[in-house]
Design a protein around this motif. Sequence first.
Motif, PDB file in Angstrom:
ATOM      1  N   ILE A  43      -6.607  41.575 -73.216  1.00  0.00           N
ATOM      2  CA  ILE A  43      -6.774  41.642 -74.970  1.00  0.00           C
ATOM      3  C   ILE A  43      -6.255  42.750 -75.311  1.00  0.00           C
ATOM      4  CG2 ILE A  43      -8.239  42.625 -76.659  1.00  0.00           C
ATOM      5  CD1 ILE A  43     -10.640  42.039 -74.104  1.00  0.00           C
ATOM      6  N   TYR A  44      -5.154  41.998 -76.276  1.00  0.00           N
ATOM      7  CA  TYR A  44      -4.382  43.587 -77.005  1.00  0.00           C
ATOM      8  C   TYR A  44      -4.089  43.618 -78.684  1.00  0.00           C
ATOM      9  CZ  TYR A  44      -0.051  41.553 -73.868  1.00  0.00           C
ATOM     10  OH  TYR A  44      -0.303  40.667 -72.613  1.00  0.00           O
ATOM     11  N   LYS A  45      -4.723  44.736 -78.759  1.00  0.00           N
ATOM     12  CA  LYS A  45      -5.124  45.674 -79.791  1.00  0.00           C
ATOM     13  C   LYS A  45      -4.816  46.885 -80.285  1.00  0.00           C
ATOM     14  CE  LYS A  45      -8.384  47.371 -82.827  1.00  0.00           C
ATOM     15  NZ  LYS A  45      -9.055  45.970 -84.123  1.00  0.00           N
ATOM     16  N   LEU A  46      -4.801  46.711 -81.465  1.00  0.00           N
ATOM     17  CA  LEU A  46      -3.481  47.830 -82.133  1.00  0.00           C
ATOM     18  C   LEU A  46      -4.576  48.908 -82.555  1.00  0.00           C
ATOM     19  CD1 LEU A  46      -0.851  49.197 -83.037  1.00  0.00           C
ATOM     20  CD2 LEU A  46      -0.792  48.073 -84.944  1.00  0.00           C
ATOM     21  N   LEU A  47      -4.204  50.279 -82.617  1.00  0.00           N
ATOM     22  CA  LEU A  47      -5.208  51.536 -83.632  1.00  0.00           C
ATOM     23  C   LEU A  47      -3.791  51.753 -84.207  1.00  0.00           C
ATOM     24  CD1 LEU A  47      -7.397  52.872 -81.485  1.00  0.00           C
ATOM     25  CD2 LEU A  47      -8.579  50.723 -83.076  1.00  0.00           C
ATOM     26  N   LYS A  48      -3.928  52.518 -84.932  1.00  0.00           N
ATOM     27  CA  LYS A  48      -3.690  54.143 -85.589  1.00  0.00           C
ATOM     28  C   LYS A  48      -3.972  55.434 -85.594  1.00  0.00           C
ATOM     29  CE  LYS A  48      -1.032  55.379 -89.992  1.00  0.00           C
ATOM     30  NZ  LYS A  48      -0.598  54.943 -91.510  1.00  0.00           N
ATOM     31  N   MET A  49      -3.597  56.299 -84.867  1.00  0.00           N
ATOM     32  CA  MET A  49      -4.127  57.448 -84.447  1.00  0.00           C
ATOM     33  C   MET A  49      -2.919  58.666 -84.866  1.00  0.00           C
ATOM     34  SD  MET A  49      -5.839  56.511 -81.024  1.00  0.00           S
ATOM     35  CE  MET A  49      -4.823  55.780 -80.425  1.00  0.00           C
ATOM     36  N   ASP A  50      -3.904  59.101 -85.717  1.00  0.00           N
ATOM     37  CA  ASP A  50      -2.917  60.628 -85.839  1.00  0.00           C
ATOM     38  C   ASP A  50      -1.322  59.908 -86.270  1.00  0.00           C
ATOM     39  OD1 ASP A  50      -4.966  62.453 -84.513  1.00  0.00           O
ATOM     40  OD2 ASP A  50      -3.477  61.807 -82.492  1.00  0.00           O
ATOM     41  N   ASP A  51      -1.524  59.155 -87.835  1.00  0.00           N
ATOM     42  CA  ASP A  51      -0.225  58.665 -88.576  1.00  0.00           C
ATOM     43  C   ASP A  51       0.445  57.663 -87.355  1.00  0.00           C
ATOM     44  OD1 ASP A  51      -1.399  59.626 -91.155  1.00  0.00           O
ATOM     45  OD2 ASP A  51      -0.510  61.368 -90.048  1.00  0.00           O
ATOM     46  N   GLU A  52      -0.239  57.639 -86.158  1.00  0.00           N
ATOM     47  CA  GLU A  52       0.733  56.523 -84.846  1.00  0.00           C
ATOM     48  C   GLU A  52      -0.011  55.327 -84.974  1.00  0.00           C
ATOM     49  OE1 GLU A  52       3.150  57.538 -81.049  1.00  0.00           O
ATOM     50  OE2 GLU A  52       2.642  59.166 -81.252  1.00  0.00           O
ATOM     51  N   LEU A  53       1.059  54.310 -85.247  1.00  0.00           N
ATOM     52  CA  LEU A  53       0.428  52.927 -84.192  1.00  0.00           C
ATOM     53  C   LEU A  53       0.995  52.906 -82.685  1.00  0.00           C
ATOM     54  CD1 LEU A  53       1.961  50.492 -86.735  1.00  0.00           C
ATOM     55  CD2 LEU A  53      -0.786  51.168 -86.880  1.00  0.00           C
ATOM     56  N   ILE A  54      -0.462  52.245 -82.290  1.00  0.00           N
ATOM     57  CA  ILE A  54      -0.912  52.553 -81.123  1.00  0.00           C
ATOM     58  C   ILE A  54      -1.384  51.765 -80.317  1.00  0.00           C
ATOM     59  CG2 ILE A  54      -1.534  53.948 -78.704  1.00  0.00           C
ATOM     60  CD1 ILE A  54      -0.265  55.361 -79.873  1.00  0.00           C
ATOM     61  N   LEU A  55       0.030  50.622 -79.563  1.00  0.00           N
ATOM     62  CA  LEU A  55      -1.159  49.085 -79.040  1.00  0.00           C
ATOM     63  C   LEU A  55      -1.233  49.474 -77.544  1.00  0.00           C
ATOM     64  CD1 LEU A  55      -0.573  46.013 -79.712  1.00  0.00           C
ATOM     65  CD2 LEU A  55       1.689  46.008 -78.326  1.00  0.00           C
ATOM     66  N   PHE A  56      -2.566  48.778 -77.440  1.00  0.00           N
ATOM     67  CA  PHE A  56      -2.520  48.909 -75.536  1.00  0.00           C
ATOM     68  C   PHE A  56      -3.486  47.534 -75.882  1.00  0.00           C
ATOM     69  CE2 PHE A  56      -6.491  50.641 -78.605  1.00  0.00           C
ATOM     70  CZ  PHE A  56      -7.635  49.800 -78.220  1.00  0.00           C
ATOM     71  N   ILE A  57      -3.014  47.613 -74.117  1.00  0.00           N
ATOM     72  CA  ILE A  57      -3.662  46.060 -73.554  1.00  0.00           C
ATOM     73  C   ILE A  57      -4.980  46.180 -72.632  1.00  0.00           C
ATOM     74  CG2 ILE A  57      -2.488  44.297 -72.226  1.00  0.00           C
ATOM     75  CD1 ILE A  57       0.031  45.231 -72.610  1.00  0.00           C
ATOM     76  N   ILE A  58      -5.822  45.680 -72.293  1.00  0.00           N
ATOM     77  CA  ILE A  58      -6.838  45.729 -71.861  1.00  0.00           C
ATOM     78  C   ILE A  58      -7.276  44.924 -71.150  1.00  0.00           C
ATOM     79  CG2 ILE A  58      -9.646  45.475 -71.833  1.00  0.00           C
ATOM     80  CD1 ILE A  58     -10.103  46.310 -74.430  1.00  0.00           C
ATOM     81  N   GLU A  59      -7.075  45.246 -69.374  1.00  0.00           N
ATOM     82  CA  GLU A  59      -7.263  44.392 -68.592  1.00  0.00           C
ATOM     83  C   GLU A  59      -8.623  44.778 -67.221  1.00  0.00           C
ATOM     84  OE1 GLU A  59      -3.180  44.596 -66.047  1.00  0.00           O
ATOM     85  OE2 GLU A  59      -2.381  43.683 -67.942  1.00  0.00           O
ATOM     86  N   TRP A  60      -8.807  43.731 -66.812  1.00  0.00           N
ATOM     87  CA  TRP A  60      -9.958  44.367 -65.496  1.00  0.00           C
ATOM     88  C   TRP A  60     -10.475  44.279 -64.270  1.00  0.00           C
ATOM     89  CZ3 TRP A  60     -15.038  45.787 -65.523  1.00  0.00           C
ATOM     90  CH2 TRP A  60     -16.062  45.421 -64.909  1.00  0.00           C
ATOM     91  N   GLN A  61     -10.358  44.970 -63.876  1.00  0.00           N
ATOM     92  CA  GLN A  61     -10.612  45.201 -62.701  1.00  0.00           C
ATOM     93  C   GLN A  61     -11.746  45.505 -61.567  1.00  0.00           C
ATOM     94  OE1 GLN A  61      -7.702  47.802 -60.536  1.00  0.00           O
ATOM     95  NE2 GLN A  61      -6.197  47.514 -61.182  1.00  0.00           N
ATOM     96  N   PRO A  62     -12.090  44.851 -60.736  1.00  0.00           N
ATOM     97  CA  PRO A  62     -14.046  45.507 -61.166  1.00  0.00           C
ATOM     98  C   PRO A  62     -14.310  46.386 -60.658  1.00  0.00           C
ATOM     99  CG  PRO A  62     -12.832  43.583 -59.003  1.00  0.00           C
ATOM    100  CD  PRO A  62     -11.904  44.359 -59.887  1.00  0.00           C
ATOM    101  N   GLY A  63     -14.838  46.873 -61.536  1.00  0.00           N
ATOM    102  CA  GLY A  63     -15.451  47.977 -61.772  1.00  0.00           C
ATOM    103  C   GLY A  63     -15.003  49.210 -62.586  1.00  0.00           C
ATOM    104  N   ASN A  64     -14.319  48.706 -63.690  1.00  0.00           N
ATOM    105  CA  ASN A  64     -13.189  49.281 -64.446  1.00  0.00           C
ATOM    106  C   ASN A  64     -12.776  48.818 -64.928  1.00  0.00           C
ATOM    107  OD1 ASN A  64     -12.739  52.005 -63.322  1.00  0.00           O
ATOM    108  ND2 ASN A  64     -13.156  51.170 -61.431  1.00  0.00           N
TER     109      ASN A  64
END
Length: 300
Positions: A43-64
């Motif tokens: 999952i690719y998601k963009l958020l704006k935090m502290d006037d900065e655009l932060i892109l993050f990628i969510i992946e899955w490993q068992p339990g995390n």
Amino acid sequence: MNEKVQLSQLSIPTPQDFSFAECLKHLMKPEQEWLYRVIDNSIYKLLKMDDELILFIIEWQPGNIIVKFPLTQPSTIQVKKVTTFISEWFDLEKDLRDFYELANNDPILRPIVQSYYGLRIVGIPHFFEAISWAIIGQQINLTFAYTLKKRLVEKYGESLEYEGNKYYVFPSLEIVASLTVEDLKLLQFSARKAEYIIGIAQLILQGKLSKDLVLKQKTFEQKHLFLTSIRGIGPWTADYVLMKSLQEPTAFPISDVGLHNALKKQLNLDRKPTMAELKELAMNWEGWQAYATFYLWRSL
């Protein structure tokens, strides 16, 4: 919740009864969604935090849940904000043992829960986005609702490009509050919906409406009443926002068409259930009406 940053990577532990696969299937359903992308089970998601655009990628490993930051090394505060966002997005803090016990003793919910075990309410942590999306969806079909949302996000949301794909954040309160009704009518919003969304952005900026103000209300009924006192937020919208943005397990959008269709299917009825029948059924789901609703939606 524990978190650790290593080379722009974050690990978030998940409950044993959490199914990333089921949550991912839910996120993949609306192909018109414009505020995240699912690519190769990530999952690719963009958020704006502290006037900065932060892109993050969510992946899955068992339990995390593994979160990667491909473009920037986040600050400690940003890591905490992303962790909180993901926890709320997937309702990770909720202990579902009582819900599963209730569902396994309910003839309607039992087969659905067994089919989709581990699914959690996939929420909308951004309060203004949740309210706006609920208002956009009022009394129109889902396809057109997504079209309106896409137009709003493309026109007024900030964006960032990564590996050939464009990622957007929901338009800021400041931008929406400064719009006119005519601005949104150009995107095919009705005048009434435009008034509601602009007015709510202004109320939030004025400090008259917020998640914290809702959560300060002592009972669920008071939270519901607080929200429905706002112009544009009716009972269904209030329940939707309480369910999807404030993780209220007792929220029950009783007038929801999808809920009616799911129960019609599960009960093998030739008609939709009446309000009296819905209220009687919901008595069996006391304390977990939101989860019962979400699983019923999934059954469709």
